[in-house]
Design a protein around this motif. Structure first.
Motif, PDB file in Angstrom:
ATOM      1  N   THR A 291       0.836  -1.198   0.000  1.00 23.23           N
ATOM      2  CA  THR A 291       0.000   0.000   0.000  1.00 23.23           C
ATOM      3  C   THR A 291       0.872   1.251   0.000  1.00 23.23           C
ATOM      4  O   THR A 291       1.846   1.341   0.747  1.00 23.23           O
ATOM      5  CB  THR A 291      -0.909   0.028   1.244  1.00 23.23           C
ATOM      6  N   GLY A 292       0.543   2.209  -0.855  1.00 22.90           N
ATOM      7  CA  GLY A 292       1.261   3.476  -0.887  1.00 22.90           C
ATOM      8  C   GLY A 292       2.488   3.495  -1.768  1.00 22.90           C
ATOM      9  O   GLY A 292       3.162   4.530  -1.852  1.00 22.90           O
ATOM     10  N   THR A 293       2.801   2.415  -2.458  1.00 25.71           N
ATOM     11  CA  THR A 293       3.993   2.423  -3.296  1.00 25.71           C
ATOM     12  C   THR A 293       3.862   3.439  -4.426  1.00 25.71           C
ATOM     13  O   THR A 293       2.780   3.640  -4.990  1.00 25.71           O
ATOM     14  CB  THR A 293       4.275   1.032  -3.896  1.00 25.71           C
ATOM     15  N   LEU A 294       4.969   4.080  -4.744  1.00 26.07           N
ATOM     16  CA  LEU A 294       5.026   5.019  -5.867  1.00 26.07           C
ATOM     17  C   LEU A 294       5.785   4.430  -7.051  1.00 26.07           C
ATOM     18  O   LEU A 294       5.904   5.083  -8.092  1.00 26.07           O
ATOM     19  CB  LEU A 294       5.700   6.319  -5.427  1.00 26.07           C
ATOM     20  N   LEU A 295       6.279   3.231  -6.895  1.00 26.57           N
ATOM     21  CA  LEU A 295       7.189   2.685  -7.893  1.00 26.57           C
ATOM     22  C   LEU A 295       6.546   2.478  -9.262  1.00 26.57           C
ATOM     23  O   LEU A 295       7.237   2.508 -10.276  1.00 26.57           O
ATOM     24  CB  LEU A 295       7.789   1.371  -7.387  1.00 26.57           C
ATOM     25  N   ARG A 296       5.241   2.312  -9.306  1.00 22.64           N
ATOM     26  CA  ARG A 296       4.610   2.119 -10.613  1.00 22.64           C
ATOM     27  C   ARG A 296       4.374   3.443 -11.351  1.00 22.64           C
ATOM     28  O   ARG A 296       4.333   3.454 -12.595  1.00 22.64           O
ATOM     29  CB  ARG A 296       3.281   1.382 -10.449  1.00 22.64           C
ATOM     30  N   VAL A 297       4.234   4.540 -10.612  1.00 21.25           N
ATOM     31  CA  VAL A 297       3.983   5.828 -11.269  1.00 21.25           C
ATOM     32  C   VAL A 297       5.270   6.604 -11.522  1.00 21.25           C
ATOM     33  O   VAL A 297       5.285   7.521 -12.352  1.00 21.25           O
ATOM     34  CB  VAL A 297       3.004   6.702 -10.456  1.00 21.25           C
ATOM     35  N   LEU A 298       6.340   6.257 -10.857  1.00 20.93           N
ATOM     36  CA  LEU A 298       7.585   7.014 -10.995  1.00 20.93           C
ATOM     37  C   LEU A 298       8.123   7.058 -12.413  1.00 20.93           C
ATOM     38  O   LEU A 298       8.627   8.104 -12.850  1.00 20.93           O
ATOM     39  CB  LEU A 298       8.643   6.475 -10.034  1.00 20.93           C
ATOM     40  N   PRO A 299       8.066   5.970 -13.193  1.00 18.65           N
ATOM     41  CA  PRO A 299       8.554   6.077 -14.570  1.00 18.65           C
ATOM     42  C   PRO A 299       7.819   7.128 -15.397  1.00 18.65           C
ATOM     43  O   PRO A 299       8.410   7.718 -16.313  1.00 18.65           O
ATOM     44  CB  PRO A 299       8.322   4.661 -15.130  1.00 18.65           C
TER      45      PRO A 299
END
Length: 202
Positions: free
Chosen positions: A145-153
């Motif tokens: 929950t809360g990960t940014l790793l998918r939107v960072l690219p």
């Protein structure tokens, strides 16, 4: 553009402070006594900061619980990039990854410095999902929950960088792909005044 994103940060060399100041223009300021807040040059604020429509963010909570009305108060030089970024995030079906807008414009010194203005003070940086990505880490991993790793690219595609475990909520302009902002002179001709701005404009 393919960008490798790890929990150490995105692998793109960020702009130096001088490059950021040249591309975007940052304000002069005075420090508020016994505080990390600063008083921003009001004539600079009138020239360079404004609301921008980002309808994709409507209904997402700010750090204080207030819901975003689909607008952010930030530097005019990042209006178009932020609009494009959140539009693509929605188109990719990733808008649900944005759980909180944790910070935007915030006139204060950068963490750990007694003299340097934070890029939040220039209305350039954005903090997202802070409860799951606290300052100093750890960041939320893929699948959490809360990960940014998918939107960072997507942010990286538009020239932004992520600070990784140093400050995993924080995303800022990192590549000088935007031309220097041209702003007309203050038509009032008045002397520069200083005003203290709080965190109301997150």
């Amino acid at each position: 553009m393919t960008v490798k994103t790890t929990r150490k940060g995105t692998q793109v060399q960020p702009m130096t402070r001088k490059q950021i100041e040249k591309v975007y223009t940052l304000p002069s300021f005075e420090r508020v006594e016994n505080s990390r807040l600063v008083k921003i040059d009001i004539s600079w604020e009138r020239k360079y900061l404004a609301m921008v429509d980002i309808p994709e963010l409507a209904g997402i909570p700010f750090y204080n619980g207030r819901l975003c009305d689909g607008r952010l108060y930030c530097h005019r030089g990042v209006h178009s990039p932020y609009q494009a970024i959140f539009k693509e995030i929605k188109e990719e079906g990733l808008l649900g990854d944005i759980l909180e807008i944790s910070g935007m414009f915030n006139p204060r010194l950068t963490t750990g410095s007694e003299t340097i203005l934070s890029l939040h003070g220039g209305g350039l940086a954005i903090d997202l999902n802070a409860p799951w990505n606290p300052w100093g880490g750890p960041s939320a991993a893929l699948g959490e929950t809360g990960t940014l790793l998918r939107v960072l690219p997507i942010f990286m595609k538009f020239g932004f960088v992520w600070l990784g475990e140093v400050d995993p909520m924080h995303i800022q302009p990192g590549v000088a792909i935007h031309p220097p902002l041209k702003v007309a002179a203050d038509p009032s001709g008045k002397k520069t005044k200083l005003t203290e701005i709080g965190r109301a404009h997150v």
